[in-house]
Design an enzyme around this catalytic site. Structure first.
Site, PDB file in Angstrom:
ATOM      1  CE  LYS A  22      -1.984   1.293   3.745  1.00  0.00           C
ATOM      2  NZ  LYS A  22      -0.905   2.785   4.555  1.00  0.00           N
ATOM      3  CG  ASN A  23       2.750   2.273   3.614  1.00  0.00           C
ATOM      4  OD1 ASN A  23       1.441   3.179   3.384  1.00  0.00           O
ATOM      5  ND2 ASN A  23       2.586   2.068   5.087  1.00  0.00           N
ATOM      6  NE  ARG A  92      -1.790  11.659   8.101  1.00  0.00           N
ATOM      7  CZ  ARG A  92      -1.575  12.890   8.087  1.00  0.00           C
ATOM      8  NH1 ARG A  92      -1.936  13.869   8.293  1.00  0.00           N
ATOM      9  NH2 ARG A  92      -0.266  13.484   7.522  1.00  0.00           N
ATOM     10  CB  CYS A 116      -5.327  10.290  11.502  1.00  0.00           C
ATOM     11  SG  CYS A 116      -3.867   9.387  11.998  1.00  0.00           S
ATOM     12  NE  ARG A 121       0.337   9.993   9.651  1.00  0.00           N
ATOM     13  CZ  ARG A 121      -0.387   9.439   9.675  1.00  0.00           C
ATOM     14  NH1 ARG A 121      -1.440   8.812   9.403  1.00  0.00           N
ATOM     15  NH2 ARG A 121       0.454   8.384   8.187  1.00  0.00           N
ATOM     16  CB  ILE A 123       1.792  18.405   5.783  1.00  0.00           C
ATOM     17  CG1 ILE A 123       1.078  19.564   6.514  1.00  0.00           C
ATOM     18  CG2 ILE A 123       1.054  17.080   6.654  1.00  0.00           C
ATOM     19  CD1 ILE A 123      -0.150  20.387   5.272  1.00  0.00           C
ATOM     20  CG  ASP A 124       6.560  20.622   9.944  1.00  0.00           C
ATOM     21  OD1 ASP A 124       6.363  18.891  10.151  1.00  0.00           O
ATOM     22  OD2 ASP A 124       7.171  20.853  11.221  1.00  0.00           O
ATOM     23  CG  LEU A 125       9.190  17.724   8.460  1.00  0.00           C
ATOM     24  CD1 LEU A 125       9.900  16.576   8.813  1.00  0.00           C
ATOM     25  CD2 LEU A 125      10.597  18.857   9.098  1.00  0.00           C
ATOM     26  CG  ASP A 305       3.066   1.451   9.903  1.00  0.00           C
ATOM     27  OD1 ASP A 305       3.482   1.777   8.513  1.00  0.00           O
ATOM     28  OD2 ASP A 305       2.987   2.161  10.262  1.00  0.00           O
ATOM     29  NE  ARG A 397      -6.495   3.907   5.835  1.00  0.00           N
ATOM     30  CZ  ARG A 397      -5.799   4.699   6.785  1.00  0.00           C
ATOM     31  NH1 ARG A 397      -6.217   4.347   8.253  1.00  0.00           N
ATOM     32  NH2 ARG A 397      -4.445   5.522   5.729  1.00  0.00           N
TER      33      ARG A 397
HETATM   34  C1  EPZ Z   1       4.258   7.076   6.141  1.00  0.00           C
HETATM   35  O1  EPZ Z   1       3.054   7.851   6.976  1.00  0.00           O
HETATM   36  C2  EPZ Z   1       3.668   5.857   6.468  1.00  0.00           C
HETATM   37  N1  EPZ Z   1       2.312   5.505   5.571  1.00  0.00           N
HETATM   38  C3  EPZ Z   1       2.514   5.528   7.719  1.00  0.00           C
HETATM   39  O2  EPZ Z   1       1.933   3.892   7.425  1.00  0.00           O
HETATM   40  C4  EPZ Z   1       4.239   5.112   8.163  1.00  0.00           C
HETATM   41  O3  EPZ Z   1       3.900   4.890   9.994  1.00  0.00           O
HETATM   42  C5  EPZ Z   1       4.790   6.616   8.522  1.00  0.00           C
HETATM   43  O4  EPZ Z   1       5.139   6.698   7.647  1.00  0.00           O
HETATM   44  C6  EPZ Z   1       6.245   5.855   9.488  1.00  0.00           C
HETATM   45  O5  EPZ Z   1       6.962   5.032   8.685  1.00  0.00           O
HETATM   46  C7  EPZ Z   1       2.058   6.203   3.793  1.00  0.00           C
HETATM   47  O6  EPZ Z   1       3.011   6.157   3.697  1.00  0.00           O
HETATM   48  C8  EPZ Z   1       1.164   5.831   3.282  1.00  0.00           C
HETATM   49  P1  EPZ Z   1       5.839  10.132   8.634  1.00  0.00           P
HETATM   50  P2  EPZ Z   1       3.505   9.389   6.792  1.00  0.00           P
HETATM   51  O7  EPZ Z   1       5.439  11.550   7.371  1.00  0.00           O
HETATM   52  O8  EPZ Z   1       4.576   9.568   5.710  1.00  0.00           O
HETATM   53  C9  EPZ Z   1       6.076  13.474  11.917  1.00  0.00           C
HETATM   54  C10 EPZ Z   1       0.240   2.231   7.383  1.00  0.00           C
HETATM   55  O9  EPZ Z   1      -0.210   1.944   8.759  1.00  0.00           O
HETATM   56  N2  EPZ Z   1       6.459  14.698  10.741  1.00  0.00           N
HETATM   57  O10 EPZ Z   1       7.404   9.736   8.206  1.00  0.00           O
HETATM   58  O11 EPZ Z   1       3.036  10.351   7.202  1.00  0.00           O
HETATM   59  C11 EPZ Z   1       4.481  12.998  11.688  1.00  0.00           C
HETATM   60  O12 EPZ Z   1       3.913  13.795  13.300  1.00  0.00           O
HETATM   61  C12 EPZ Z   1       0.692   4.188   7.664  1.00  0.00           C
HETATM   62  O13 EPZ Z   1       0.707   1.662   6.186  1.00  0.00           O
HETATM   63  C13 EPZ Z   1       6.692  15.549  10.595  1.00  0.00           C
HETATM   64  O14 EPZ Z   1       6.344  16.656  12.348  1.00  0.00           O
HETATM   65  O15 EPZ Z   1       4.847   9.358   7.953  1.00  0.00           O
HETATM   66  C14 EPZ Z   1       4.983  11.341  12.876  1.00  0.00           C
HETATM   67  O16 EPZ Z   1       5.459  11.896  14.000  1.00  0.00           O
HETATM   68  C15 EPZ Z   1       0.107   4.119   9.578  1.00  0.00           C
HETATM   69  N3  EPZ Z   1       6.138  17.049  10.172  1.00  0.00           N
HETATM   70  C16 EPZ Z   1       6.726  11.554  12.284  1.00  0.00           C
HETATM   71  O17 EPZ Z   1       7.292  12.344  11.467  1.00  0.00           O
HETATM   72  C17 EPZ Z   1       6.184  16.493   8.676  1.00  0.00           C
HETATM   73  O18 EPZ Z   1       5.836  17.333   7.780  1.00  0.00           O
HETATM   74  C18 EPZ Z   1       6.287  10.025  10.871  1.00  0.00           C
HETATM   75  O19 EPZ Z   1       6.042  10.710   9.523  1.00  0.00           O
HETATM   76  C19 EPZ Z   1       5.650  15.050   8.417  1.00  0.00           C
HETATM   77  C20 EPZ Z   1       6.184  14.576   9.391  1.00  0.00           C
END
Ligand code: EPZ
Length: 426
Positions: A22-23, A92, A116, A121, A123-125, A305, A397
């Site tokens: 999926k990811n 998301r 969620c 979660r 999105i600042d980065l 995950d 999902r």
């Molecule tokens: C991806 O989510 C995966 N989803 C998630 O899988 C997975 O848990 C996660 O990566 C970590 O491996 C998809 O790929 C669709 P992140 P993502 O950005 O991209 C913080 C599942 O169960 N952050 O690496 O949203 C955020 O708050 C799902 O399949 C910021 O602070 O994960 C979190 O604490 C759940 N600012 C951490 O980073 C940002 O701009 C990790 O988030 C972005 C993220």
């Protein structure tokens, strides 16, 4: 809402192949916007999140068709860069359509995807990375409007190795002028899959899988045909289910190289495994041993995950284990439900102390998010008696008919749709 009914206590046995990731499929589907014409993707799983992504692509003017496990996306008629708020709210991950839409149209309008069950979660980065490439971002209320007359390559350092931010920046940079370097990039296998797909379309990217990714901007990309990697989280979920039911399961069409941290944890728990290049056999003939300490972190560390699923194994282990969740602040929502099934788990902020018990007992429990729901299914398979898991849409999902997956391995599990109350005849 559907529910799953499980008669637990039966060891899983047999052979199963794993559907596409999926990811990996979600960002690759978003990236199909970067080339006009028909992209054909194979090994795409039939999941709710994939259906939502195809719905968004069709709303943007693409023609996305799902036949068997193959998705064809024709983006030549794509004519919109605006993702409606109600669609953003459904998933998301729609946030990583920003990069491709900005690269293709020079502008994009999305909405804050919101948090969620598993956490805020942010999105600042993502937004800082797009700004570094020359985008101008206007945020008003929940609406985010982003435009760039021209995207220019830049050196971008991520404060945190965010998977989504890494993917968004890669997709925005492939058609930018000049080179982009992402340092402290996420290293997940799904990032490598996205790099391989983009390079198949004519991009020039190196470094995915390491913490430094370099993207040389090219003038244009061409559509291609591509096969998505197997889903490492689904494979890991099946491995853990085999272990906790004392079963013997062979998993084919998987990539053990993507599961090194889980294999290491299961070996520390005393689980027997045979691993070859695309096959893993798990035989859980003994009660698992406790694992002193597991810490979730970005790949290649133990994946968040699989945290809730492996907690079921620790709940049945001989001894006390500690699980520390460092990625998402709200990812212990399965604990209360496991305790209702007889587990002995206490949570202290971001750490869970798990005192193993000899067995779990069936109960009616509620899935709160995708992986917590998967953990409750595993607990039901291991528990004595009947378990009913409610709110199954969360699980749908990320797992293609999880009840079929486990039935093929001998589990007694079926799905019940809600009985619509017969309206009295007028
Ligand atoms: C991806 O989510 C995966 N989803 C998630 O899988 C997975 O848990 C996660 O990566 C970590 O491996 C998809 O790929 C669709 P992140 P993502 O950005 O991209 C913080 C599942 O169960 N952050 O690496 O949203 C955020 O708050 C799902 O399949 C910021 O602070 O994960 C979190 O604490 C759940 N600012 C951490 O980073 C940002 O701009 C990790 O988030 C972005 C993220």
């Amino acid at each position: 809402m559907d529910k799953l009914v499980i008669e637990g206590g039966r060891p899983l046995s047999g052979t199963i192949s794993i559907h596409g990731a999926k990811n990996a499929a979600l960002p690759i589907l978003a990236a199909s916007l970067l080339a006009e014409g028909k992209v054909r993707l194979h090994n795409v799983p039939r999941l709710l999140d994939i259906e939502v992504m195809l719905g968004i692509l069709n709303r943007l003017g693409c023609k996305a068709v799902f036949e068997g496990d193959c998705v064809t996306v024709d983006s030549s008629q794509a004519d919109s860069f605006h993702i409606p708020e109600e669609l953003m709210g459904q998933m998301r991950s729609s946030i990583f359509l920003m990069g491709p839409l900005l690269a293709r149209f020079g502008e994009v309008c999305v909405y804050q995807p919101g948090g969620c069950a598993i956490g805020e979660r942010k999105i600042d980065l993502h937004l800082r990375g797009l700004e570094a490439l020359g985008a101008v971002i206007e945020e008003s209320d929940r609406r985010i409007y982003c435009r760039a007359s021209k995207l220019v390559g830049a050196d971008i350092h991520l404060d945190y190795p965010s998977v989504g931010a890494t993917e968004n920046i890669m997709m925005a940079a492939v058609l930018a002028e000049g080179a982009t370097t992402i340092t402290n990039a996420a290293r997940e296998p799904e990032i490598q899959d996205l790099q391989n797909f983009l390079n198949e379309m004519g991009a020039s990217i190196i470094g995915a899988g390491t913490d430094t990714i370099t993207i040389k901007g090219v003038a244009q990309l061409s559509p291609c045909e591509y096969r998505v990697i197997p889903d490492r989280i689904v494979a890991g979920t099946v491995m853990i289910a085999a272990a906790v039911t004392r079963g013997n399961v062979t998993i084919t069409e998987c990539n053990p190289g993507h599961l090194v941290s889980l294999i290491h944890v299961l070996r520390r728990a005393g689980i027997q495994m045979q691993v070859s290049n695309d096959i893993i056999n798990v035989s859980g003939l003994i009660r698992p041993k406790a694992v002193e300490r597991i810490v979730t972190s970005p790949y290649p560390a133990f994946p968040t995950d699989l945290q809730s699923q492996v907690m079921v194994l620790l709940a049945l282990a001989n001894g006390v284990s500690i699980m520390k969740e460092t990625v998402f602040e709200g990812r212990f929502k399965h604990v209360d439900e496991l305790v209702r099934m007889g587990a002995d788990i206490t949570v202290d902020l971001h750490s869970a102390i798990i005192r193993g018990v000899p067995r779990l007992y069936g109960a009616t429990v509620e899935a709160t998010d995708l992986r917590a729901g998967a953990a409750l299914v595993i607990a039901g398979l291991a528990a004595k008696g009947k378990t009913v898991v409610e709110q199954v849409h969360h699980i749908d999902r990320g797992y293609d008919q999880i009840e079929v997956l486990f039935s093929q391995l001998g589990a007694v599990i079926h799905r019940e749709a809600p009985v619509l109350r017969q309206l009295d005849p007028a």
